[in-house]
Design an enzyme around this catalytic site. Structure first.
Site, PDB file in Angstrom:
ATOM      1  N   HIS A   2       0.883  -0.963  -0.099  1.00 53.22           N
ATOM      2  CA  HIS A   2       0.353   0.282  -0.436  1.00 53.22           C
ATOM      3  C   HIS A   2       1.038   1.511   0.157  1.00 53.22           C
ATOM      4  O   HIS A   2       0.188   2.549  -0.083  1.00 53.22           O
ATOM      5  CB  HIS A   2      -1.113  -0.477   0.987  1.00 53.22           C
ATOM      6  CG  HIS A   2      -0.222   0.137   2.096  1.00 53.22           C
ATOM      7  ND1 HIS A   2      -0.716  -0.524   3.313  1.00 53.22           N
ATOM      8  CD2 HIS A   2       0.049   1.285   2.960  1.00 53.22           C
ATOM      9  CE1 HIS A   2      -0.223  -0.019   4.651  1.00 53.22           C
ATOM     10  NE2 HIS A   2       0.401   1.528   4.493  1.00 53.22           N
ATOM     11  N   ASP A   5       0.054  -7.420   0.975  1.00 53.31           N
ATOM     12  CA  ASP A   5       0.676  -6.420   1.512  1.00 53.31           C
ATOM     13  C   ASP A   5       2.097  -6.397   1.899  1.00 53.31           C
ATOM     14  O   ASP A   5       2.595  -5.296   2.477  1.00 53.31           O
ATOM     15  CB  ASP A   5      -0.353  -5.490   2.294  1.00 53.31           C
ATOM     16  CG  ASP A   5       0.064  -4.166   2.578  1.00 53.31           C
ATOM     17  OD1 ASP A   5      -0.137  -3.444   1.877  1.00 53.31           O
ATOM     18  OD2 ASP A   5      -1.034  -3.367   3.758  1.00 53.31           O
ATOM     19  N   GLY A  43       2.643   6.339   8.487  1.00 54.43           N
ATOM     20  CA  GLY A  43       4.602   6.186   8.179  1.00 54.43           C
ATOM     21  C   GLY A  43       5.133   5.272   8.611  1.00 54.43           C
ATOM     22  O   GLY A  43       6.023   5.154   7.874  1.00 54.43           O
ATOM     23  N   ASN A  44       4.662   5.364   9.512  1.00 50.20           N
ATOM     24  CA  ASN A  44       5.510   3.813   9.799  1.00 50.20           C
ATOM     25  C   ASN A  44       5.920   2.501   9.175  1.00 50.20           C
ATOM     26  O   ASN A  44       6.094   0.783   8.851  1.00 50.20           O
ATOM     27  CB  ASN A  44       5.216   3.350  11.075  1.00 50.20           C
ATOM     28  CG  ASN A  44       5.596   3.579  12.544  1.00 50.20           C
ATOM     29  OD1 ASN A  44       5.035   3.721  13.218  1.00 50.20           O
ATOM     30  ND2 ASN A  44       6.500   3.541  12.676  1.00 50.20           N
ATOM     31  N   SER A  45       4.081   2.034   7.842  1.00 55.04           N
ATOM     32  CA  SER A  45       4.052   1.400   7.462  1.00 55.04           C
ATOM     33  C   SER A  45       5.229   0.958   5.890  1.00 55.04           C
ATOM     34  O   SER A  45       6.246   2.052   5.702  1.00 55.04           O
ATOM     35  CB  SER A  45       3.274   1.293   6.700  1.00 55.04           C
ATOM     36  OG  SER A  45       1.845   1.930   6.863  1.00 55.04           O
ATOM     37  N   GLY A  72     -11.562 -21.404  -5.575  1.00 55.97           N
ATOM     38  CA  GLY A  72     -12.605 -20.977  -5.078  1.00 55.97           C
ATOM     39  C   GLY A  72     -13.656 -21.162  -3.936  1.00 55.97           C
ATOM     40  O   GLY A  72     -14.409 -21.755  -4.564  1.00 55.97           O
TER      41      GLY A  72
END
Lengths: 456, 446
Positions: B77, B107, B188-190, B243
């Site tokens: 992200h 992510d 911001g730590n991401s 699925g």
């Protein structure tokens, strides 16, 4: 002394004197009644607790049979599937009492309502009801007409009759014309419209929606000339599966001039069919997506704006016969078809429901409004979860309002009867857990509910 | 007398506290010194479609260098849709980076610093620890740029090692559990590292709870190592798809009165999926996949099963042992491709329209019968599309009466149609279960 005498004479001979109002009030006051009733407030989160709220409205006694016309908000449930909301009460107003002008309080029962006209009817439960108002149904209103409006003030003004003069300031021309007048009348719930001489012509209200929101500064009037049929045969609400309106089963949009140019069909006016619902009259008549309806029952359809379609919708809803000739344009040719107009599918308010107390939820048969809201195929059959008791067994297991119930204990549930049968077995066998297979959005899942009625 | 006792106790305890504090301090300093030089402040410039137009946006995130030649890890992200990535090393040197690979499903993203351009031979890097050895209560530190405040360090403990999150919209984590920490983590730590006292990366910080206090979540390092390796080898993580939505059996056990039942319940089978074709049904209890026993009593055990399926080769047969209505049977599912997470986007500029390819996720979300059509992702106010009442979320199915199978087809029709600006185009839109026609009006001929 002489002055007072003159004044008395003036009052008594109202017709000739300058002030006719006292006489008009005296003559019309008996037709205005106060209605008190209880509205059931269903909570989607509680099966057992039924909250009731006391409400007041005013109404007009008319005819000889003790019928009273009032605002449709007395029974707020939307009967028509297309604009129905998911939540709300489907319970009829309870314990209706009517206070007549002479102060007597008489019980009354709900008869029916018409959401298009925003009116409802109740009937006095008494052998010899007092005579009601006789409306003049020949009046043809025009903008600028001077009218009188009589209504009852609320109890903080001791329900005093309130008479005011108004003019028709605007006319909303449609199948059911609506006459609008300026006026701040917050206390008005339902009033009697008369001409300057006190001849009753129609009814007035300020509320717009059935939930009672009011447009500020505007009084809405319906004339008896348009309500004639309803006054003669008030709609009877039977709770049996039918809205008394007709439908075609399409969604549509205006066939604009730009679209006509695009198709090189400049002479074509009408409404463009964009969706045809499964099993609808339109589908059975062979209408197709992309067809442009140019006339209905011999009356031309013209729609350039979205608002123009209301008139067409109204025409369908109140079409006097069961079938209508529809003329339409399809790929350059003009065609016609006979459409058999059936009753509009009911909203969830009229759907049967079934409560399962031991598990803490209730279900309703799927109606078209729910299918539209849930983005499901229009011909889907089944039942959905309409109530989940807060912190009840089903709630704790993760069941949610709006879930579509597909199976119980591995047995498919397609109707309320299926479910009732299943529940009989469960009541007999008292298993300690019950498995529900549900659909929520795009996903299905299992929910295992602890049965509080289980044997230890 | 009592006073004396208190004083004595204090006297005895105090040096002890002092001693541990000293060694703890030293450990913290040592761990920090190991990772701090590898910390990166990332400022990608993204190209996003908003309101039917292409727009640029700068965001801030963190990252950690994992090799001397400049590969670094951050969050998807942070790096997704990045057009240009500017990084600031802890030495405050600025270096540009390019995106090597993205994995929205976990992510995570791998970037490479342009060392040559920056005149660097190599950069300091940090190494991964084993997240399986992480335990609740263990002291950890989070490094990064909270709210853009670069080169920050916060400390706390591991609060949980098996936090499970349901997928919500684009916030998904089907294949992993999360490390939860009370070390302060802010936006911001991401993408920054969560490290242990040995100075090893045990997780990549990715989420925090809005309005929560000291609730931060990191992707465990073992997942990160796997994803990084896949991206470096193949450019992306290959995953297979069958699925099936799985459900834990804790309550199912109670329902069946079988407290020692093992397996995992099939909750849903996607339409037209490999599992549906193989005859798998909701309610089936899967007890083994490819001969290996599987079981998920609690939902925390579901990611492992999803991962096991995802890690199969695409197109390979996958044998499932199933118990259906008390009978054992086996079915073979031929695995399919996971499909894109994010569809290709396209800006139909002349119409003020941004469009997105229909991905399997969108098809499922909109409950569409098939994959044909394109999604309207934005409409510019006042544009021809806006005048035609088009809205975000509409799906274009027909273009002048011709089927719009995919984004490519739309592009072709669009490019051809817009060569003549006086030409009007009639689109058919799907809005939920209903259709609507939209006429994009051409300019009037002069």
């Amino acid at each position: 002394m002489k002055r007072i005498l003159t004044l008395l004479i003036l009052i008594s001979s109202t017709l000739h004197a300058g002030n006719a109002w006292p006489g008009i009030v005296q003559q019309s006051r008996p037709y205005l009644v106060e209605i008190e009733y209880y509205e059931a407030m269903d909570s989607p989160e509680s099966l057992s607790k039924k909250r009731e709220v006391k409400r007041q409205l005013s109404g007009i006694l008319f005819g000889d049979e003790g019928l009273i016309i009032t605002h449709s908000s007395i029974f707020p449930a939307q009967l028509n599937f297309l604009n129905a909301s998911l939540y709300g009460s489907s319970e009829l107003p309870r314990d209706i009492t009517v206070r007549l002008a002479d102060g007597k309080t008489i019980p009354a029962t709900f008869v029916g309502k018409d959401d298009d006209y925003h009116v409802a009817f109740i009937r006095l439960d008494m052998k010899k009801p007092p005579r009601g108002v006789k409306f003049n149904t020949r009046y043809r209103p025009q903008i600028g007409d001077k009218l009188l409006l009589l209504h009852l003030l609320n109890s903080s003004y001791q329900n005093a009759p309130h008479l005011q003069e108004l003019r028709i300031n605007a006319v909303q021309q449609q199948l059911r014309p609506l006459y609008l007048a300026d006026g701040e009348t917050r206390a008005l719930s339902f009033g009697l419209v008369m001409n300057g001489k006190g001849v009753p012509l129609g009814v007035a209200y300020t509320r717009t929606g059935s939930m009672g929101t009011s447009a500020s500064g505007l009084i809405r009037m319906r004339m008896a000339s348009a309500l004639k049929e309803l006054l003669k045969n008030p709609p009877v609400y039977t709770r049996k599966k039918r809205d008394n309106k007709k439908w075609l089963g399409i969604t549509m949009q205006p066939f604009t001039r730009a679209m006509a140019r695009y198709y090189s069909a400049d002479s074509i006016n009408g409404i463009l069919i964009n969706t045809i619902m499964e099993g609808s009259p339109a589908q059975q008549a062979g209408l197709q997506i992309g067809d442009v309806i140019t006339s209905l029952g011999g009356i031309r359809v013209i729609a350039e704006k979205y608002e123009d379609m209301d008139d067409f919708r109204d025409r369908i809803r109140s079409f006097p016969r069961d079938s209508a000739e529809v003329r339409f344009w399809r790929e350059g040719s003009l065609l016609k078809a006979m459409v058999h107009l059936t009753a509009t599918p009911i909203s969830q308010f009229l759907a049967d429901s079934y409560e399962i107390k031991s598990l803490g939820f209730s279900v309703k048969a799927l109606t078209k409004d729910i299918l539209l809201a849930k983005n499901m195929d229009f011909d889907t059959h089944g039942v959905w979860i309409s109530q989940v008791e807060r912190a009840g067994s089903a709630d704790l297991s993760g069941l949610r309002i709006g879930d579509i119930l597909l199976k119980i204990n591995n047995t498919p549930i397609e109707t309320l009867d299926n479910l009732k049968k299943m529940m009989e077995t469960i009541d007999r066998e008292k298993p300690d857990y019950i498995s529900l297979f549900i659909r929520r959005g795009a996903e299905t899942q299992f929910i295992f509910i602890k049965n509080l009625a289980a044997r230890r | 007398m009592k006073k004396h006792v208190t004083a004595l106790l204090l006297f005895i305890l105090f040096p002890g506290v002092l001693l541990t504090a000293q060694s703890m301090d030293r450990q913290i300093q040592q761990a920090k010194d190991k990772v701090f030089p590898a910390l990166v402040h990332i400022q990608p410039v993204k190209e996003i479609f908003s309101g039917g137009e292409k727009q640029k946006m700068q965001v801030t995130g963190s990252g950690v260098i994992i090799s001397a030649d400049g590969y670094l890890v951050t969050n998807n992200h942070v790096a997704e849709k990045a057009h240009y990535v500017r990084c600031t090393l802890s030495s405050r040197q600025e270096v540009t980076a390019r995106v090597i690979g993205l994995d929205p499903w976990t992510d995570l993203a791998v970037l490479k610093l342009d060392l040559e351009e920056a005149g660097l031979d190599e950069v300091p890097y940090a190494s991964f620890g084993n997240s399986r050895n992480v335990d609740v209560g263990q002291v950890v530190m989070a490094l990064g740029s909270p709210l853009g405040l670069s080169r920050s360090l916060s400390m706390g403990v591991i609060s949980s090692v098996d936090r499970y999150f349901e997928d919500v919209g684009d916030m998904i984590s089907p294949f992993n559990l999360w490390l939860q920490t009370d070390a302060a983590i802010n936006p911001g730590n991401s993408g920054g590292p969560l490290i242990n006292l040995k100075g090893e990366i045990i997780g990549i910080n990715a989420r925090a709870v809005v309005f929560g206090e000291n609730l931060g979540f990191a992707i465990p390092s073992n997942i990160v190592k796997f994803v990084v390796r896949q991206i470096l080898e193949k450019g992306a993580v290959e995953r297979s798809y069958i699925g099936i939505s799985w459900q834990e059996i804790n309550d199912f056990r109670k329902y069946l009165h079988q407290p020692s039942l093992e397996g995992v319940l099939v909750a849903a089978v996607d339409r037209n999926s490999p599992a549906e074709r193989a005859g798998v049904r909701p309610g089936d209890l899967v007890t083994a996949i490819k001969g290996r026993m599987v079981s998920a009593v609690y939902r925390e055990e579901l990611p492992r099963i999803r991962l096991m399926v995802a890690n199969q080769k695409v197109g390979a047969p996958l044998k499932l042992n199933i118990v259906r209505d008390g009978k054992a049977l086996s079915v073979t599912v031929v695995t399919g491709e996971q499909g894109k997470f994010q569809g290709t986007e396209f800006n139909a500029r002349k119409w003020g329209l941004s469009l997105e390819e229909l991905t399997p996720r969108l098809i499922k979300y909109f409950q569409l019968e098939n994959a044909s059509g394109v999604l309207v992702s934005g409409v510019k106010s006042g544009s021809p599309a806006d005048k035609a009442d088009m809205r975000r979320g509409d799906i274009i199915t027909l273009f002048d009466g011709k089927a719009v199978n995919d984004l490519e087809t739309f592009k072709q029709y669009y490019q051809k149609a817009t060569t003549d600006s006086t030409k009007s185009v009639m689109l058919m839109l799907k809005v939920n279960k209903r259709n609507r026609f939209a006429l994009i009006e051409g300019k009037k001929k002069k």
